[in-house]
Design an enzyme around this catalytic site. Sequence first.
Site, PDB file in Angstrom:
ATOM      1  N   ARG A  94       0.937  10.043   5.831  1.00 55.78           N
ATOM      2  CA  ARG A  94       1.097   8.626   6.122  1.00 55.78           C
ATOM      3  C   ARG A  94       2.400   8.059   5.537  1.00 55.78           C
ATOM      4  O   ARG A  94       2.581   6.846   5.486  1.00 55.78           O
ATOM      5  CB  ARG A  94      -0.078   7.837   5.559  1.00 55.78           C
ATOM      6  CG  ARG A  94      -1.452   8.287   6.037  1.00 55.78           C
ATOM      7  CD  ARG A  94      -2.421   7.121   6.010  1.00 55.78           C
ATOM      8  NE  ARG A  94      -3.810   7.513   5.849  1.00 55.78           N
ATOM      9  CZ  ARG A  94      -4.540   8.142   6.767  1.00 55.78           C
ATOM     10  NH1 ARG A  94      -3.995   8.499   7.916  1.00 55.78           N
ATOM     11  NH2 ARG A  94      -5.813   8.426   6.533  1.00 55.78           N
ATOM     12  N   LYS A 133       0.855  -1.176   0.000  1.00 52.35           N
ATOM     13  CA  LYS A 133       0.000   0.000   0.000  1.00 52.35           C
ATOM     14  C   LYS A 133       0.896   1.232   0.000  1.00 52.35           C
ATOM     15  O   LYS A 133       1.700   1.427   0.920  1.00 52.35           O
ATOM     16  CB  LYS A 133      -0.896  -0.005   1.237  1.00 52.35           C
ATOM     17  CG  LYS A 133      -1.793   1.219   1.310  1.00 52.35           C
ATOM     18  CD  LYS A 133      -2.760   1.133   2.460  1.00 52.35           C
ATOM     19  CE  LYS A 133      -3.577   2.400   2.553  1.00 52.35           C
ATOM     20  NZ  LYS A 133      -4.493   2.377   3.685  1.00 52.35           N
ATOM     21  N   ARG A 170     -10.627   9.961   1.669  1.00 55.13           N
ATOM     22  CA  ARG A 170     -10.489  10.601   2.985  1.00 55.13           C
ATOM     23  C   ARG A 170     -11.673  11.522   3.264  1.00 55.13           C
ATOM     24  O   ARG A 170     -12.026  11.731   4.419  1.00 55.13           O
ATOM     25  CB  ARG A 170      -9.131  11.285   3.083  1.00 55.13           C
ATOM     26  CG  ARG A 170      -8.035  10.224   3.112  1.00 55.13           C
ATOM     27  CD  ARG A 170      -6.638  10.777   3.198  1.00 55.13           C
ATOM     28  NE  ARG A 170      -5.674   9.689   3.043  1.00 55.13           N
ATOM     29  CZ  ARG A 170      -4.362   9.852   2.960  1.00 55.13           C
ATOM     30  NH1 ARG A 170      -3.849  11.070   3.032  1.00 55.13           N
ATOM     31  NH2 ARG A 170      -3.563   8.812   2.809  1.00 55.13           N
ATOM     32  N   LYS A 188      -2.186  -1.547  -3.775  1.00 53.06           N
ATOM     33  CA  LYS A 188      -3.051  -0.372  -3.720  1.00 53.06           C
ATOM     34  C   LYS A 188      -2.214   0.880  -3.810  1.00 53.06           C
ATOM     35  O   LYS A 188      -1.232   0.968  -3.085  1.00 53.06           O
ATOM     36  CB  LYS A 188      -3.790  -0.434  -2.386  1.00 53.06           C
ATOM     37  CG  LYS A 188      -4.744   0.674  -2.134  1.00 53.06           C
ATOM     38  CD  LYS A 188      -5.345   0.450  -0.791  1.00 53.06           C
ATOM     39  CE  LYS A 188      -6.137   1.677  -0.453  1.00 53.06           C
ATOM     40  NZ  LYS A 188      -6.630   1.649   0.866  1.00 53.06           N
ATOM     41  N   TYR A 220     -15.279   0.676  -6.800  1.00 48.27           N
ATOM     42  CA  TYR A 220     -16.559   1.304  -6.463  1.00 48.27           C
ATOM     43  C   TYR A 220     -17.586   1.074  -7.568  1.00 48.27           C
ATOM     44  O   TYR A 220     -18.758   1.372  -7.382  1.00 48.27           O
ATOM     45  CB  TYR A 220     -16.346   2.801  -6.177  1.00 48.27           C
ATOM     46  CG  TYR A 220     -15.391   3.009  -5.014  1.00 48.27           C
ATOM     47  CD1 TYR A 220     -15.845   2.884  -3.706  1.00 48.27           C
ATOM     48  CD2 TYR A 220     -14.038   3.259  -5.223  1.00 48.27           C
ATOM     49  CE1 TYR A 220     -14.971   3.021  -2.638  1.00 48.27           C
ATOM     50  CE2 TYR A 220     -13.151   3.402  -4.163  1.00 48.27           C
ATOM     51  CZ  TYR A 220     -13.626   3.275  -2.867  1.00 48.27           C
ATOM     52  OH  TYR A 220     -12.761   3.396  -1.820  1.00 48.27           O
ATOM     53  N   SER A 256     -10.193   5.421  -4.745  1.00 49.63           N
ATOM     54  CA  SER A 256     -11.129   6.537  -4.896  1.00 49.63           C
ATOM     55  C   SER A 256     -10.683   7.570  -5.926  1.00 49.63           C
ATOM     56  O   SER A 256     -11.500   8.081  -6.697  1.00 49.63           O
ATOM     57  CB  SER A 256     -11.346   7.210  -3.538  1.00 49.63           C
ATOM     58  OG  SER A 256     -10.115   7.678  -3.012  1.00 49.63           O
TER      59      SER A 256
HETATM   60  C1  PBG Z   1      -7.051   3.298   5.386  1.00 52.39           C
HETATM   61  C2  PBG Z   1      -7.518   3.190   3.976  1.00 52.39           C
HETATM   62  C3  PBG Z   1      -7.409   4.137   2.954  1.00 52.39           C
HETATM   63  C4  PBG Z   1      -8.028   3.597   1.834  1.00 52.39           C
HETATM   64  C5  PBG Z   1      -8.481   2.340   2.183  1.00 52.39           C
HETATM   65  N1  PBG Z   1      -8.128   2.091   3.503  1.00 52.39           N
HETATM   66  C6  PBG Z   1      -6.930   5.528   2.987  1.00 52.39           C
HETATM   67  C7  PBG Z   1      -5.614   5.889   3.413  1.00 52.39           C
HETATM   68  O1  PBG Z   1      -4.709   5.090   3.611  1.00 52.39           O
HETATM   69  O2  PBG Z   1      -5.461   7.098   3.569  1.00 52.39           O
HETATM   70  C8  PBG Z   1      -8.156   4.285   0.511  1.00 52.39           C
HETATM   71  C9  PBG Z   1      -9.174   3.730  -0.425  1.00 52.39           C
HETATM   72  C10 PBG Z   1      -9.480   4.608  -1.572  1.00 52.39           C
HETATM   73  O3  PBG Z   1      -8.851   5.650  -1.802  1.00 52.39           O
HETATM   74  O4  PBG Z   1     -10.417   4.252  -2.314  1.00 52.39           O
HETATM   75  N2  PBG Z   1      -7.981   2.777   6.297  1.00 52.39           N
END
Ligand code: PBG
Length: 332
Positions: free
Chosen positions: A226, A204, A214, A258, A323, A284
């Site tokens: 992060r 990730k 977010r 991801k 989605y 997203s």
């Molecule tokens: C953290 C989490 C994130 C996403 C899924 N789990 C966001 C992040 O790490 O800031 C992002 C998913 C997306 O952007 O569709 N719990």
Amino acid sequence: MTATGPAGSFGPVRPRRLRRTPAMRRLATQVRLHPADLVLPLFVKEGIDEPQPIPSMPGVVQHTRESVRKAVTEAVQAGVGGVMLFGIPAVKDARGSGADDPDGVVQVALRDVGAEVGDSTVVMADLCLDEYTDHGHCGLLTPSGDVDNDATLERYASIAVAQAAAGAHVVGPSGMMDGQVAAIRGALDTAGFADVAILAYTAKYASAMYGPFRDAAECAPQFGDRAGYQQDPARSSDEAVREALLDVAEGADMVMVKPALGYLDVVRRLADAVDVPVAAYNVSGEYAMVEAAAANGWLDRDRAIDEMLTSIKRAGADIVLTYWATEVAARL
Ligand code: PBG
């Protein structure tokens, strides 16, 4: 020796033969999307009466307790392989207490959804703290404001057990703490949930593509970012392979990459490196880019979606979180 060998007897090689008609292209297809490959992420928010639209993700909402059941039912009817639930609590605190509260928003939703669809699809829960902490980080903080890896593992273990007790078939740790899969596996086994599987967010990356999420999950970090725990996009994909092998050794049943689109090389590397299913999260920002362009008339929306999802599968993903899962599954 004559001058006419086989090469001389034929015209040029013609790959276009297999592209000539729709029927020929359909026969020659090597990457086919299937509803069961698709997983629908869903947001459920505590304490709202009406679904709330998410402006940066047109077509996606924060669900109520009632509407999430309906959305899952529709997804099951369309044949999706699974759903992934994210919770947004009414109250946040420093330790993210809502995350492992048996009456916390995701636990309530898991029980509701379980009552509705049973084992007819795979019900997964995102396992992280950022939606539940007032500071918005994925773990507990030290006094100086760093994320405390090992203290966070204890929280993750407790969340895993709460989600399993509420009926999750799969937990998806997404916080990128070192050792998170082992900690969760141990806790699940000790608590009698040896059958609950782990989909590890293995590779990730610290990505700008999570921006709309977010908003949706109300989890933007209140300070910093992060990058101290999520992977650096500028590292070699060797690092992702290393993380994947570690996760599998710790007991991950499936691994995930991801975001998806900028990381298809990583998807391919992981598919070659591990013998468990590989998932990719079409996040997203990737969703928002297509929706925004399509709303402006700049892209053919449906073709762009199908092309993206096909590319993710072609790279080697067995499972795609998107989605668009219900919509695409229904039209396949
Ligand atoms: C953290 C989490 C994130 C996403 C899924 N789990 C966001 C992040 O790490 O800031 C992002 C998913 C997306 O952007 O569709 N719990």
